[in-house]
Design a protein around this motif. Structure first.
Motif, mmCIF file in Angstrom:
data_model
loop_
_atom_site.group_PDB
_atom_site.id
_atom_site.type_symbol
_atom_site.label_atom_id
_atom_site.label_comp_id
_atom_site.label_asym_id
_atom_site.label_seq_id
_atom_site.Cartn_x
_atom_site.Cartn_y
_atom_site.Cartn_z
ATOM 1 N N SER A 41 8.131 0.867 -8.384
ATOM 2 C CA SER A 41 7.155 1.554 -9.225
ATOM 3 C C SER A 41 7.447 1.254 -10.691
ATOM 4 O O SER A 41 8.567 0.870 -11.054
ATOM 5 N N SER A 42 6.429 1.442 -11.534
ATOM 6 C CA SER A 42 6.593 1.249 -12.975
ATOM 7 C C SER A 42 5.565 2.090 -13.714
ATOM 8 O O SER A 42 4.533 2.481 -13.151
ATOM 9 N N PRO A 46 -2.251 7.695 -0.853
ATOM 10 C CA PRO A 46 -2.902 9.004 -0.829
ATOM 11 C C PRO A 46 -2.878 9.711 -2.181
ATOM 12 O O PRO A 46 -3.757 10.528 -2.467
ATOM 13 N N ASP A 47 -1.890 9.380 -2.997
ATOM 14 C CA ASP A 47 -1.815 9.930 -4.348
ATOM 15 C C ASP A 47 -0.919 9.024 -5.181
ATOM 16 O O ASP A 47 -0.339 8.069 -4.662
ATOM 17 N N LYS A 48 -0.782 9.367 -6.457
ATOM 18 C CA LYS A 48 -0.089 8.477 -7.384
ATOM 19 C C LYS A 48 1.384 8.294 -7.025
ATOM 20 O O LYS A 48 1.994 7.300 -7.393
ATOM 21 N N LEU A 94 9.154 9.488 -10.192
ATOM 22 C CA LEU A 94 9.354 9.129 -11.591
ATOM 23 C C LEU A 94 8.119 9.370 -12.445
ATOM 24 O O LEU A 94 8.149 9.137 -13.647
ATOM 25 N N GLY A 95 7.043 9.778 -11.818
ATOM 26 C CA GLY A 95 5.804 9.977 -12.561
ATOM 27 C C GLY A 95 5.138 8.675 -12.971
ATOM 28 O O GLY A 95 4.304 8.660 -13.888
ATOM 29 N N HIS A 96 5.496 7.588 -12.304
ATOM 30 C CA HIS A 96 4.933 6.291 -12.638
ATOM 31 C C HIS A 96 3.490 6.166 -12.140
ATOM 32 O O HIS A 96 3.076 6.849 -11.201
ATOM 33 N N ASP A 97 2.767 5.240 -12.790
ATOM 34 C CA ASP A 97 1.354 5.067 -12.448
ATOM 35 C C ASP A 97 1.101 3.910 -11.494
ATOM 36 O O ASP A 97 0.049 3.842 -10.869
ATOM 37 N N THR A 98 2.036 2.975 -11.426
ATOM 38 C CA THR A 98 1.833 1.779 -10.623
ATOM 39 C C THR A 98 2.935 1.645 -9.594
ATOM 40 O O THR A 98 4.106 1.848 -9.897
ATOM 41 N N MET A 99 2.543 1.296 -8.378
ATOM 42 C CA MET A 99 3.509 1.077 -7.304
ATOM 43 C C MET A 99 3.256 -0.285 -6.667
ATOM 44 O O MET A 99 2.141 -0.800 -6.699
ATOM 45 N N TYR A 100 4.323 -0.844 -6.089
ATOM 46 C CA TYR A 100 4.268 -2.218 -5.577
ATOM 47 C C TYR A 100 4.939 -2.292 -4.209
ATOM 48 O O TYR A 100 5.825 -1.497 -3.890
ATOM 49 N N TRP A 101 4.537 -3.317 -3.447
ATOM 50 C CA TRP A 101 5.252 -3.700 -2.245
ATOM 51 C C TRP A 101 5.664 -5.161 -2.364
ATOM 52 O O TRP A 101 4.842 -6.015 -2.726
ATOM 53 N N TYR A 102 6.961 -5.407 -2.052
ATOM 54 C CA TYR A 102 7.504 -6.760 -2.041
ATOM 55 C C TYR A 102 8.030 -7.057 -0.642
ATOM 56 O O TYR A 102 8.495 -6.169 0.066
ATOM 57 N N LYS A 103 8.019 -8.338 -0.287
ATOM 58 C CA LYS A 103 8.621 -8.793 0.956
ATOM 59 C C LYS A 103 9.787 -9.710 0.620
ATOM 60 O O LYS A 103 9.641 -10.632 -0.190
ATOM 61 N N GLN A 104 10.932 -9.447 1.241
ATOM 62 C CA GLN A 104 12.098 -10.311 1.069
ATOM 63 C C GLN A 104 12.397 -10.980 2.397
ATOM 64 O O GLN A 104 12.722 -10.310 3.377
ATOM 65 N N ASP A 105 12.289 -12.289 2.415
ATOM 66 C CA ASP A 105 12.459 -13.009 3.685
ATOM 67 C C ASP A 105 13.942 -13.217 3.998
ATOM 68 O O ASP A 105 14.818 -12.761 3.263
ATOM 69 N N SER A 106 14.189 -13.942 5.073
ATOM 70 C CA SER A 106 15.561 -14.118 5.553
ATOM 71 C C SER A 106 16.425 -14.910 4.580
ATOM 72 O O SER A 106 17.648 -14.844 4.627
ATOM 73 N N LYS A 107 15.785 -15.639 3.680
ATOM 74 C CA LYS A 107 16.533 -16.389 2.654
ATOM 75 C C LYS A 107 16.639 -15.615 1.351
ATOM 76 O O LYS A 107 16.985 -16.182 0.312
ATOM 77 N N LYS A 108 16.316 -14.342 1.411
ATOM 78 C CA LYS A 108 16.424 -13.423 0.272
ATOM 79 C C LYS A 108 15.342 -13.651 -0.793
ATOM 80 O O LYS A 108 15.446 -13.106 -1.886
ATOM 81 N N PHE A 109 14.338 -14.456 -0.493
ATOM 82 C CA PHE A 109 13.284 -14.697 -1.471
ATOM 83 C C PHE A 109 12.350 -13.497 -1.530
ATOM 84 O O PHE A 109 11.813 -13.071 -0.507
ATOM 85 N N TYR A 157 -0.563 -1.065 -6.725
ATOM 86 C CA TYR A 157 -1.601 -0.046 -6.843
ATOM 87 C C TYR A 157 -1.445 0.650 -8.175
ATOM 88 O O TYR A 157 -0.356 1.046 -8.554
ATOM 89 N N ASN A 158 -2.537 0.818 -8.878
ATOM 90 C CA ASN A 158 -2.543 1.578 -10.117
ATOM 91 C C ASN A 158 -3.676 2.571 -10.046
ATOM 92 O O ASN A 158 -4.843 2.183 -9.922
ATOM 93 N N ASN A 159 -3.343 3.850 -10.153
ATOM 94 C CA ASN A 159 -4.359 4.912 -10.080
ATOM 95 C C ASN A 159 -5.274 4.725 -8.873
ATOM 96 O O ASN A 159 -6.496 4.798 -8.976
ATOM 97 N N LYS A 160 -4.657 4.430 -7.741
ATOM 98 C CA LYS A 160 -5.335 4.272 -6.470
ATOM 99 C C LYS A 160 -6.208 3.027 -6.391
ATOM 100 O O LYS A 160 -7.054 2.917 -5.510
ATOM 101 N N GLU A 161 -6.010 2.114 -7.266
ATOM 102 C CA GLU A 161 -6.785 0.886 -7.237
ATOM 103 C C GLU A 161 -5.875 -0.292 -6.953
ATOM 104 O O GLU A 161 -4.843 -0.447 -7.579
ATOM 105 N N LEU A 162 -6.269 -1.122 -6.002
ATOM 106 C CA LEU A 162 -5.500 -2.315 -5.679
ATOM 107 C C LEU A 162 -5.652 -3.326 -6.799
ATOM 108 O O LEU A 162 -6.759 -3.712 -7.153
ATOM 109 N N ILE A 163 -4.549 -3.747 -7.341
ATOM 110 C CA ILE A 163 -4.583 -4.683 -8.453
ATOM 111 C C ILE A 163 -4.263 -6.109 -7.998
ATOM 112 O O ILE A 163 -4.892 -7.060 -8.436
ATOM 113 N N ILE A 164 -3.238 -6.230 -7.149
ATOM 114 C CA ILE A 164 -2.828 -7.553 -6.709
ATOM 115 C C ILE A 164 -2.870 -7.616 -5.193
ATOM 116 O O ILE A 164 -2.477 -6.698 -4.519
#
Lengths: 112, 116
Positions: A93-94, A69-71, A27-42, A49-56
């Motif tokens: 991503s966003s 490795p890249d955007k 999508l050409g987005h600049d920021t990517m994320y990882w989420y975890k969904q547990d067994s209760k769907k939470f 990551y934004n421009n290869k920098e860890l934000i959260i």
């Protein structure tokens, strides 16, 4: 025309192993994320990551490490897997000026 | 810190009936609010979002949501439910985490079952 893709879709492994999940967005987005969904769907954010920098880093164990490795890619490496790591992991991503996040189909990780 | 509460864990409605899913949020500033839907075994799809302006927002698949600041609510509605609407619905609030990153905090979801 998949916008955000993840591989593999399913991952079954034993405790103590090291594994990786891959994520790609076209999508050409600049920021990517990882989420975890547990067994209760939470859903809870793990990293972004934004421009290869860890934000959260939401107090996840340091056995989890995101690698960009890249955007367009944000991979998730997990060392010394534990039973409690069993979950569905979603990549997203966003644009860096938007709250609107697009999610991948998820990777169901089962640790035995 | 922001938080989202979805009071209903599971709702069952008959096909053709109207639907309202509740969402309450806690956030110190102007909230950015979202509803996502997750069909079984699938990822999350954005239904609609509220950033500012008209407090009644329209989304995809015939859904709408109304932002009520006084009640800290952002309830999702649909006038006539279809069997294909059976899914898990998540409300989320967005916060700026800095440097181009926007953190979404999700509620615990409401599972919708539809009786034919």
């Amino acid at each position: 025309d998949t916008a955000v893709s993840q591989t593999p879709k399913y991952l079954v492994t034993q405790m103590g192993n090291d594994k990786s999940i891959k994520c790609e967005q076209n999508l050409g987005h600049d920021t990517m994320y990882w989420y975890k969904q547990d067994s209760k769907k939470f859903l809870k954010i793990m990293f972004s990551y934004n421009n290869k920098e860890l934000i959260i880093n939401e107090t996840v164990p340091n056995r989890f490490s995101p690698k960009s490795p890249d955007k367009a890619h944000l991979n998730l490496h997990i060392n010394s897997l534990e039973l409690g790591d069993s979950a569905v992991y979603f990549c997203a991503s966003s644009r860096d000026t938007s709250y609107e996040q697009y999610f991948g189909p998820g990777t169901r990780l089962t640790v035995t | 810190a922001q938080s989202v509460t979805q009071p209903d864990i599971h709702i069952t409605v008959s096909e053709g009936a109207s639907l309202e899913l509740r969402c309450n949020y806690s956030y110190g500033a102007t909230p950015y609010l979202f509803w996502y839907v997750q069909s079984p075994g699938q990822g999350l799809q954005l239904l609609l979002k509220y950033f500012s302006g008209d407090t009644l927002v329209q989304g995809i698949k015939g859904f709408e949501a109304e932002f009520k600041r006084s009640q800290s609510s952002f309830n999702l509605r649909k006038p006539s439910v279809h069997w294909s609407d059976a899914a898990e619905y998540f409300c989320a609030v967005g916060a700026n985490s800095g440097a181009g990153s926007y953190q979404l905090t999700f509620g615990k979801g409401t599972k919708l079952s539809v009786i034919p």
